[in-house]
Design a protein around this motif. Structure first.
Motif, short mmCIF file in Angstrom:
data_model
loop_
_atom_site.label_atom_id
_atom_site.label_comp_id
_atom_site.label_asym_id
_atom_site.label_seq_id
_atom_site.Cartn_x
_atom_site.Cartn_y
_atom_site.Cartn_z
N GLU A 72 0.79 -1.02 0.05
CA GLU A 72 -0.19 0.04 -0.16
C GLU A 72 0.86 1.24 -0.26
O GLU A 72 0.52 2.29 -0.63
CB GLU A 72 -0.98 0.14 1.25
N GLN A 73 1.92 1.19 1.07
CA GLN A 73 2.82 2.53 0.80
C GLN A 73 3.41 2.90 -0.55
O GLN A 73 3.82 3.65 -0.84
CB GLN A 73 3.79 2.46 2.05
N SER A 74 3.88 1.66 -1.16
CA SER A 74 4.67 1.88 -2.30
C SER A 74 3.74 1.99 -3.53
O SER A 74 4.35 2.50 -4.73
CB SER A 74 5.42 0.71 -2.74
N ALA A 75 2.63 2.27 -3.16
CA ALA A 75 1.62 2.51 -4.46
C ALA A 75 1.78 4.06 -4.89
O ALA A 75 1.56 4.14 -6.12
CB ALA A 75 -0.06 2.36 -4.00
N PHE A 76 2.07 4.84 -4.09
CA PHE A 76 2.53 6.06 -4.38
C PHE A 76 4.05 6.65 -4.39
O PHE A 76 4.17 7.75 -4.12
CB PHE A 76 1.74 7.07 -3.33
N ALA A 77 4.73 5.43 -4.29
CA ALA A 77 6.20 5.88 -4.16
C ALA A 77 6.88 5.88 -5.34
O ALA A 77 6.53 5.11 -6.53
CB ALA A 77 6.96 4.78 -3.34
N ILE A 78 7.74 6.81 -5.69
CA ILE A 78 8.53 7.07 -6.92
C ILE A 78 9.95 6.73 -6.42
O ILE A 78 10.59 7.26 -5.67
CB ILE A 78 8.54 8.46 -7.09
N PRO A 79 10.56 5.49 -7.23
CA PRO A 79 11.77 5.09 -6.75
C PRO A 79 12.98 6.02 -7.56
O PRO A 79 12.80 6.74 -8.23
CB PRO A 79 11.93 3.87 -7.83
N MET A 80 13.79 6.35 -6.70
CA MET A 80 14.94 7.12 -6.80
C MET A 80 16.12 6.47 -7.31
O MET A 80 16.45 5.19 -6.94
CB MET A 80 15.17 7.81 -5.61
N ALA A 81 17.37 7.11 -8.07
CA ALA A 81 18.21 6.28 -8.43
C ALA A 81 19.12 5.78 -7.24
O ALA A 81 19.88 4.74 -7.46
CB ALA A 81 19.22 7.29 -9.21
N ASN A 82 19.20 6.79 -6.21
CA ASN A 82 20.26 6.08 -5.25
C ASN A 82 19.54 5.01 -4.33
O ASN A 82 20.21 4.57 -3.26
CB ASN A 82 20.42 7.28 -3.97
N GLY A 83 18.28 4.59 -4.66
CA GLY A 83 17.74 3.38 -4.02
C GLY A 83 16.59 3.61 -2.89
O GLY A 83 15.96 3.08 -2.41
N GLY A 84 16.50 5.20 -2.71
CA GLY A 84 15.44 5.80 -1.94
C GLY A 84 14.15 5.71 -2.53
O GLY A 84 14.07 5.23 -3.91
N VAL A 85 13.29 6.26 -2.11
CA VAL A 85 11.88 6.36 -2.45
C VAL A 85 11.20 7.93 -2.12
O VAL A 85 11.52 8.21 -1.03
CB VAL A 85 10.94 5.33 -1.88
N ALA A 86 10.73 8.41 -3.25
CA ALA A 86 10.09 9.71 -3.12
C ALA A 86 8.58 9.36 -2.94
O ALA A 86 7.89 8.65 -3.64
CB ALA A 86 10.29 10.85 -3.95
N HIS A 87 7.95 9.84 -1.79
CA HIS A 87 6.53 9.73 -1.84
C HIS A 87 5.52 10.83 -2.27
O HIS A 87 5.87 11.90 -1.72
CB HIS A 87 6.23 9.51 0.04
N GLY A 88 5.08 10.61 -3.21
CA GLY A 88 4.40 11.53 -4.04
C GLY A 88 2.89 11.76 -3.49
O GLY A 88 2.47 10.73 -2.59
N SER A 89 2.25 12.73 -3.75
CA SER A 89 0.94 12.85 -2.99
C SER A 89 -0.10 13.29 -4.14
O SER A 89 -0.04 13.59 -5.39
CB SER A 89 0.87 14.30 -2.36
#
Length: 79
Positions: free
Chosen positions: A62-79
């Motif tokens: 559910e959390q990753s449904a709005f997540a944008i993967p980043m090049a460094n392996g992190g995740v940006a949470h969009g709204s």
């Protein structure tokens, strides 16, 4: 409430991950002792609580449904 207890190998079959991946990457980072698994009688054997593992997997999905993967392996949470 009745819980289903699984060994690492049984969990591996259910979630389609190699048992080594569970032991080396998921245990103690994603799956936490006392919440997702325990060691009965303070022994070496680990038993996973299936219902808690399943909740964690669904929560992550559910959390990753709005997540944008980043090049460094992190995740940006969009709204």
């Amino acid at each position: 409430m009745s819980n289903t207890y699984l060994t690492t190998e049984e969990l591996s079959e259910r979630i389609k991950y190699d048992s080594r991946t569970i032991r080396n990457q998921l245990k103690d980072s994603v799956l936490i002792e006392g919440i997702h698994y325990f060691r009965p009688f303070q022994g070496r054997k680990i038993l996973y609580i299936w219902e808690r593992v399943e909740e964690r997997m669904l929560q992550t999905a559910e959390q990753s449904a709005f997540a944008i993967p980043m090049a460094n392996g992190g995740v940006a949470h969009g709204s």
